[in-house]
Write an enzyme that holds these catalytic residues in place. Structure first.
Site, PDB file in Angstrom:
ATOM      1  N   ILE A 256      51.693  75.728  44.824  1.00  0.00           N
ATOM      2  CA  ILE A 256      50.863  76.888  45.172  1.00  0.00           C
ATOM      3  C   ILE A 256      50.391  77.597  43.904  1.00  0.00           C
ATOM      4  O   ILE A 256      50.256  78.808  43.880  1.00  0.00           O
ATOM      5  CB  ILE A 256      51.563  77.850  46.157  1.00  0.00           C
ATOM      6  N   CYS A 266      43.639  60.257  42.785  1.00  0.00           N
ATOM      7  CA  CYS A 266      44.021  60.181  44.200  1.00  0.00           C
ATOM      8  C   CYS A 266      43.431  61.280  45.080  1.00  0.00           C
ATOM      9  O   CYS A 266      42.679  60.970  46.011  1.00  0.00           O
ATOM     10  CB  CYS A 266      45.533  60.177  44.322  1.00  0.00           C
TER      11      CYS A 266
HETATM   12  N1  LIG Z   1      47.518  56.374  40.290  1.00  0.00           N
HETATM   13  C1  LIG Z   1      48.308  57.008  41.138  1.00  0.00           C
HETATM   14  O1  LIG Z   1      48.913  58.031  40.822  1.00  0.00           O
HETATM   15  C2  LIG Z   1      48.479  56.491  42.537  1.00  0.00           C
HETATM   16  C3  LIG Z   1      49.528  57.000  43.325  1.00  0.00           C
HETATM   17  C4  LIG Z   1      49.689  56.506  44.621  1.00  0.00           C
HETATM   18  C5  LIG Z   1      48.809  55.566  45.114  1.00  0.00           C
HETATM   19  N2  LIG Z   1      47.781  55.099  44.333  1.00  0.00           N
HETATM   20  C6  LIG Z   1      46.891  54.084  44.899  1.00  0.00           C
HETATM   21  O2  LIG Z   1      47.254  52.815  44.358  1.00  0.00           O
HETATM   22  C7  LIG Z   1      46.094  51.993  44.185  1.00  0.00           C
HETATM   23  C8  LIG Z   1      45.989  51.562  42.740  1.00  0.00           C
HETATM   24  O3  LIG Z   1      45.769  52.713  41.946  1.00  0.00           O
HETATM   25  P1  LIG Z   1      45.910  52.692  40.362  1.00  0.00           P
HETATM   26  O4  LIG Z   1      45.789  54.082  39.897  1.00  0.00           O
HETATM   27  O5  LIG Z   1      47.096  51.871  39.988  1.00  0.00           O
HETATM   28  O6  LIG Z   1      44.577  51.865  39.965  1.00  0.00           O
HETATM   29  P2  LIG Z   1      44.174  51.295  38.549  1.00  0.00           P
HETATM   30  O7  LIG Z   1      42.695  51.360  38.512  1.00  0.00           O
HETATM   31  O8  LIG Z   1      44.978  51.930  37.472  1.00  0.00           O
HETATM   32  O9  LIG Z   1      44.622  49.755  38.608  1.00  0.00           O
HETATM   33  C9  LIG Z   1      44.056  48.802  39.446  1.00  0.00           C
HETATM   34  C10 LIG Z   1      44.176  47.434  38.743  1.00  0.00           C
HETATM   35  O10 LIG Z   1      43.796  46.415  39.665  1.00  0.00           O
HETATM   36  C11 LIG Z   1      43.149  45.387  38.907  1.00  0.00           C
HETATM   37  N3  LIG Z   1      42.416  44.494  39.800  1.00  0.00           N
HETATM   38  C12 LIG Z   1      41.230  44.711  40.448  1.00  0.00           C
HETATM   39  N4  LIG Z   1      40.894  43.624  41.177  1.00  0.00           N
HETATM   40  C13 LIG Z   1      41.889  42.715  41.007  1.00  0.00           C
HETATM   41  C14 LIG Z   1      42.121  41.400  41.515  1.00  0.00           C
HETATM   42  N5  LIG Z   1      41.258  40.798  42.341  1.00  0.00           N
HETATM   43  N6  LIG Z   1      43.244  40.763  41.144  1.00  0.00           N
HETATM   44  C15 LIG Z   1      44.125  41.345  40.292  1.00  0.00           C
HETATM   45  N7  LIG Z   1      43.950  42.589  39.786  1.00  0.00           N
HETATM   46  C16 LIG Z   1      42.854  43.255  40.127  1.00  0.00           C
HETATM   47  C17 LIG Z   1      42.313  46.168  37.914  1.00  0.00           C
HETATM   48  O11 LIG Z   1      41.901  45.355  36.827  1.00  0.00           O
HETATM   49  C18 LIG Z   1      43.267  47.297  37.526  1.00  0.00           C
HETATM   50  O12 LIG Z   1      44.045  46.949  36.401  1.00  0.00           O
HETATM   51  C19 LIG Z   1      44.919  52.853  44.674  1.00  0.00           C
HETATM   52  O13 LIG Z   1      44.673  52.548  46.015  1.00  0.00           O
HETATM   53  C20 LIG Z   1      45.429  54.265  44.536  1.00  0.00           C
HETATM   54  O14 LIG Z   1      44.804  55.154  45.422  1.00  0.00           O
HETATM   55  C21 LIG Z   1      47.610  55.540  43.068  1.00  0.00           C
END
Ligand SMILES: NC(=O)c1ccc[n+]([C@@H]2O[C@H](COP(=O)([O-])OP(=O)(O)OC[C@H]3O[C@@H](n4cnc5c(N)ncnc54)[C@H](O)[C@@H]3O)[C@@H](O)[C@H]2O)c1
Length: 444
Positions: A256, A266
């Site tokens: 808050i 996110c």
């Molecule tokens: N970052 C956070 O704090 C967080 C927290 C909870 C949930 N999420 C969710 O998790 C998911 C990932 O988020 P992130 O922040 O880790 O993303 P990010 O962009 O850091 O990483 C995604 C990775 O996936 C790779 N990638 C894309 N296509 C691919 C393929 N075909 N094969 C293999 N690798 C591939 C990319 O090169 C990249 O390195 C999202 O849906 C996000 O909303 C993120």
């Protein structure tokens, strides 16, 4: 267990490393060759407290592997996690192209039964799409394998990701198969030493839980920002109000704090995706739409204060800015308030000299490459010289108690615009500063 983690970003790398730490045999897969080559050499692509040591330790032990080949990485894996990005699409919905591309590849390479886990944040109904995509590819190969798709949304926070993963508040699993659920229960059992925090439910509810959690947190922030903006105008102090309401246990003290609006990878995209999901079933969620609107407006509040103080034309003026990342303890700048603030200032002719403990390489590479209106320094006091004012945006610890004598000496004027919610314990006005805050009477 043998695990494949597909997508080695913030979530994939932390997930894979923490599972390896618990003794599992993990391969983290990514299509980004440079990232994988760097990781093999111990170069970690992101800043996350505690991660680097853990990656190196498990890589050296042989528990953690890196590969660009999904076929190679999923060999012998009992569970494959999809952890690729789900960015905001042009229409505001979650772009599922990366998730479905991975599902297709899984179907093209699967040769034995396995559990496929959606760890990426995906809209309700995505597990069905992943299942159908894999099935269609298996059918093309004449195979009928007993695979299951489960939903396991991730709740880690950047900046405390390793800690959150190792000691989760809860692990939510959505499954429609007892065997798959049991496998997930076994995988996570080592994370629950004192009591079980495993919450099992149906797949759609699990998918929805992640969006509901982020929408709730975003709502708390936007609510408090609204209250702060009202406080300023009616002569109240949001710091007192926050403590006054937080003491009610039904409300609580966390989340808050007013500020310059939420950012990161996110909340903005997940709130938007939830709006789109609701829209697609003919429901208009008024509250969630307002949460998003309030947040976009809030990112301009600091600029409004600067314009009120210095005028609309900021040509010839330089502003010092501390804090580029969307929050402390991360180098992530996705949807950070700093992006809007820097754009609005430079649009009016100002120059910005910025410092951030971790995010400057990210700013230079991905956001302001070639932008001559912004410069950086490797030390926070070096951006102050001749600046009209200091703008404070991120709650990094090193900004909490700066040398105010040095600030006064270096700045052209002793003026601070504070976008963090900072109790003015230093009594900066008494120290001769003009101090502008969010949500405090007379600071508008
Ligand atoms: N970052 C956070 O704090 C967080 C927290 C909870 C949930 N999420 C969710 O998790 C998911 C990932 O988020 P992130 O922040 O880790 O993303 P990010 O962009 O850091 O990483 C995604 C990775 O996936 C790779 N990638 C894309 N296509 C691919 C393929 N075909 N094969 C293999 N690798 C591939 C990319 O090169 C990249 O390195 C999202 O849906 C996000 O909303 C993120």
């Amino acid at each position: 267990m043998k695990l494949a983690i597909i997508g080695t970003g913030y979530v994939g790398l932390v997930t894979g490393t923490c599972f390896a730490e618990m003794g599992n045999h993990v391969t983290c897969i990514d299509i980004d060759e440079q990232k994988i080559n760097n990781l093999k050499q111990g170069i970690i692509p992101i800043y996350e407290p505690g991660l680097e040591d853990m990656v190196k330790r498990n890589f050296e032990k042989g528990n953690l592997h890196f590969s660009t080949s999904l076929k190679e990485g999923m060999q012998d894996a009992e569970i494959a996690f999809i952890a690729v990005g789900t960015p905001m699409g042009d229409d505001g919905s979650a772009d599922l192209q990366y998730v479905l591309a991975v599902a297709k590849q899984l179907g093209q390479n699967m040769d034995k039964p396995m559990v496929v886990v959606d760890k990426s944040t995906v809209p309700v109904g995505t597990a069905d799409k992943v299942k159908a995509t894999i099935k269609a590819e298996l059918e093309k190969r004449g195979l009928n394998l007993d695979f299951h798709v489960v939903s396991n949304p991730e709740f880690l926070k950047e900046g405390a990701a390793v800690e959150d993963f190792m000691k989760p508040d809860r692990v939510v699993i959505g499954a429609d198969d007892e065997g798959a659920l049991e496998k997930m229960r076994q995988l996570y059992a080592s994370f629950f030493r004192t009591h079980d925090r495993f919450i099992a439910m149906d797949i759609r509810s699990a998918e929805m839980t992640k969006y509901a959690a982020n929408a709730m947190l975003a709502t708390k922030i936007s609510f408090m920002n609204e209250i702060a903006n009202i406080c300023e105008r009616v002569g109240a102090d949001v710091n007192h109000v926050r403590i006054g309401i937080g003491s009610d246990r039904r409300i609580g003290y966390s989340f808050i704090y007013p500020g310059c609006g939420y950012g990161g990878s996110c909340f903005p995209k997940d709130v938007s995706a939830l709006l789109k999901t609701a829209d697609s079933v003919g429901y208009h969620p008024q509250l969630i739409a307002a949460v998003d609107g309030v947040n976009q407006r809030q990112k301009h509040v600091i600029v409004e204060k600067i314009v009120k103080r210095f005028g609309e034309n900021l040509g010839g003026m330089t502003f010092a800015l501390w804090g580029l990342s969307f929050k402390p303890e991360t180098d992530d700048m996705r949807d950070a308030a700093s992006l809007v603030i820097i754009e609005e200032l430079t649009k009016r002719g100002a120059m910005v000299k910025a410092y951030d403990p971790k995010a400057m390489p990210e700013a230079k590479k991905h956001y302001f490459n070639g932008n001559t209106s912004i410069s950086y320094a490797e030390q926070k006091y070096r951006v102050l010289e001749n600046a009209e004012a200091l703008i404070l945006l991120t709650e990094w610890k090193e900004f909490r108690s700066p040398d105010f004598g040095e600030l006064k000496k270096q700045l052209k004027n002793p003026i601070i615009f504070d976008g963090r919610n900072q109790y003015n314990a230093f009594k900066l006005e008494e120290k001769g500063f003009e101090y502008y805050q969010i949500g405090v009477k007379g600071k508008g």
